[in-house]
Design an enzyme around this catalytic site. Structure first.
Site, short mmCIF file in Angstrom:
data_model
loop_
_atom_site.label_atom_id
_atom_site.label_comp_id
_atom_site.label_asym_id
_atom_site.label_seq_id
_atom_site.Cartn_x
_atom_site.Cartn_y
_atom_site.Cartn_z
N SER A 35 0.84 -1.21 0.00
CA SER A 35 0.00 0.00 0.00
C SER A 35 0.87 1.25 0.00
CB SER A 35 -0.89 0.02 1.25
OG SER A 35 -1.81 -1.03 1.20
N ARG B 19 -13.41 -6.94 -11.40
CA ARG B 19 -13.67 -6.24 -10.12
C ARG B 19 -14.42 -4.92 -10.34
NH1 ARG B 19 -8.24 -6.40 -6.70
NH2 ARG B 19 -9.68 -5.70 -5.09
N LYS C 175 -12.29 -9.11 -3.87
CA LYS C 175 -10.83 -8.93 -3.91
C LYS C 175 -10.28 -9.54 -5.21
CE LYS C 175 -10.53 -6.73 -0.06
NZ LYS C 175 -10.15 -5.31 -0.09
N ARG D 161 1.58 4.27 -3.01
CA ARG D 161 1.35 5.68 -2.67
C ARG D 161 2.64 6.50 -2.82
NH1 ARG D 161 -2.42 2.57 -0.41
NH2 ARG D 161 -4.43 3.41 0.27
N ARG E 132 -12.61 -14.43 -2.24
CA ARG E 132 -11.72 -15.15 -1.30
C ARG E 132 -12.48 -16.05 -0.34
NH1 ARG E 132 -7.18 -10.33 -0.45
NH2 ARG E 132 -5.95 -10.97 -2.27
N ASP F 169 -7.02 -8.31 4.27
CA ASP F 169 -6.26 -9.18 3.36
C ASP F 169 -5.76 -10.46 4.04
OD1 ASP F 169 -6.60 -7.43 1.24
OD2 ASP F 169 -4.76 -6.31 1.68
C1 S3P Z 1 -5.60 -1.34 -0.02
C2 S3P Z 1 -6.86 -1.37 0.49
C3 S3P Z 1 -7.62 -2.62 0.66
C4 S3P Z 1 -6.74 -3.86 0.55
C5 S3P Z 1 -5.77 -3.76 -0.59
C6 S3P Z 1 -4.87 -2.55 -0.42
C7 S3P Z 1 -4.94 -0.01 -0.16
O1 S3P Z 1 -8.61 -2.69 -0.34
O2 S3P Z 1 -7.54 -5.03 0.41
O3 S3P Z 1 -4.96 -4.93 -0.66
O4 S3P Z 1 -3.71 0.03 -0.37
O5 S3P Z 1 -5.63 1.01 -0.04
P1 S3P Z 1 -10.06 -1.98 -0.13
O6 S3P Z 1 -9.85 -0.54 -0.05
O7 S3P Z 1 -10.85 -2.37 -1.35
O8 S3P Z 1 -10.60 -2.60 1.13
#
Ligand code: S3P
Length: 447
Positions: free
Chosen positions: A29, A129, A353, A33, A357, A326
């Site tokens: 994540s 998705r 996801k 970013r 899952r 996750d």
């Molecule tokens: C993430 C948010 C989550 C997570 C993904 C990474 C992110 O998804 O499942 O692996 O980096 O903002 P969601 O925002 O759909 O819950």
């Protein structure tokens, strides 16, 4: 990789004790970013510890397509020469985000308030998705989106030429949606407000503040109210990416269920919006110590010492779901090796996801001899006790890295080997998984 290349069949066999040090990769994540915010700052952002998984590499390519200069200098060591908020150029070709929901949703957000259009696609998993959860709030700024039925990729987003600020309450607990709205708000005069009834990972808020944006988070009866002041000049940063708690969960859970194990996992992020899995494992009886707590790259981190443990099933509180969303696949493997049942409620987001899952884990665990119950929003695993899972099955991974890693960890503690039909998606988030796990003593073979 990410479902484009050849399938890589892989088999895990009952393993001896796992011992040693597990250096898990950078946080996915935060890596996405760092590249995206770096591209929206004016000047050079330097990044260390970047996850070089395919998801993040796809985001790096996308940022280049929007005009940023993104360069790799050495392992995990990158720089991004950004073009400033509102400075993106229109991409000449379709943006392929591979397997990454985070990549595509955040990037849609950050181009949606600039007068340009971009067309996005991804692999077979990402094309299934829902993107409406992001394009609906982006429409409030004035952006338009034209995709396939059900808001699926490929999709063209036409950015708003004269965007207006937005106040948006998240209908689902999603950090991706929150982040897309905040990123869109960057290029809009005035204040953009996101209300999140349930707290989700807060990396966007923390990092945007670090890049010099004005972001206020207020805890209210409605939840977190996040207010961003638009049109800041983002200042380039030096970003040290901490290690990913979601990736760390795989060696940690493997050590908990493989008899005699004792491993050390240094520098794992313990951000409260991400560490629900560790709270849950400790409640199940896991022997994990959190040593040397400190701050690294603006995130709380700790070194984890993890020893094989006899575990009991528990009820995971549904309000914990966003902080471990996750980790339910690997938790369900741990649950199968615990005594008693583990009840996971409030988990319907798992259905959208990289794969569904709940379905992927339920079918695979059943094939391995485990009793599972499920409904739309719930997964219940009946634990068989330590090392009692029969195994002896081939499990479908549905182009989903976490499903692949979960069943390989399961096979390290089951009576008969477990095979996954395709381990190649693991490269999206944890490219060195195979070498790291075999280095600890796991029995993994290709084929
Ligand atoms: C993430 C948010 C989550 C997570 C993904 C990474 C992110 O998804 O499942 O692996 O980096 O903002 P969601 O925002 O759909 O819950």
């Amino acid at each position: 990789m990410s479902g484009h290349g050849e399938a890589q069949v892989m088999t895990a066999t009952k393993s001896g004790p796992l011992r040693g040090r597990a250096d898990v990769p950078g946080d996915k994540s935060i890596s996405h970013r760092a590249l995206i915010f770096g591209a929206m700052a004016v000047g050079e952002t330097k990044i260390t510890g970047l996850l070089e998984g395919q998801d993040v590499l796809d985001t790096a390519s996308a940022m280049r397509a929007f005009g940023a200069d993104v360069v790799q200098h050495g392992r995990g060591n990158w720089s991004v020469h950004g073009v400033g908020v509102g400075g993106f150029r229109e991409p000449e070709a379709v943006i392929d985000c591979g397997n990454s929901g985070t990549g595509v949703r955040l990037i849609m957000g950050c181009m949606a308030t600039t007068a340009m259009s971009a067309t996005f696609t991804g692999d077979a998993s990402l094309r299934k998705r829902p993107m409406g959860r992001v394009t609906d709030p982006l429409a409030l700024f004035g952006a338009q989106a034209y995709g396939r039925k059900g808001g699926r990729l490929p999709m063209t987003v036409v950015g708003a030429a004269h965007p207006v600020p937005v106040r948006y309450t998240l209908p689902v607990a999603s950090a991706q949606v929150k982040s897309a709205v905040l990123l869109a708000g960057l290029n809009v005069p005035g204040q953009t407000v996101v209300v999140e009834p349930e707290a989700t990972r807060d990396h966007t808020e923390r990092m945007l503040a670090g890049f010099g944006a004005q972001v206020q988070v207020e805890k209210t009866a409605e939840g977190n109210v996040i207010t961003l002041t638009g049109q800041p000049e983002l200042r380039p940063q030096v970003v040290a990416v901490p290690r990913d708690p979601s990736s760390a969960a795989f060696p940690v859970c493997a050590a908990l269920i493989v008899e005699g194990s004792d491993i050390f996992v240094p520098g794992v992020s313990q951000n409260l919006t991400r560490n629900g899995i560790y709270t849950t494992l400790v409640e199940m009886g896991a022997d994990i110590t959190f040593e040397n707590p400190r701050e690294e790259g603006g995130e709380p981190v700790a070194d984890l010492r993890v020893r094989y443990s006899t575990l009991k099933g528990i009820e995971v509180p549904p309000e914990r779901a966003p902080s471990m969303i996750d980790e339910y696949p690997i938790l369900s493997v741990v649950a199968a090796n615990a005594t008693g049942k583990t009840v996971m409620r409030g988990v319907k987001e798992l259905r959208v996801k990289e794969s569904d899952r709940i379905d992927a884990m339920a079918r695979g665990l059943e094939a391995c001899g485990v009793t599972v119950e499920e409904d739309e929003d719930t997964l219940i695993v009946h634990g068989m006790g330590p090392g009692n899972m029969p195994g002896g099955a081939t499990c479908a991974t549905h182009i989903d890295h976490r499903i692949a890693m979960s069943f390989l960890v399961a096979g390290m503690a089951s009576q008969k080997p477990i095979t996954v039909d395709d381990a190649s998606p693991i490269a999206t988030s944890f490219p060195l998984f195979e070498g790291l796990m075999t280095g600890l003593g796991a029995m993994l073979v290709r084929g």
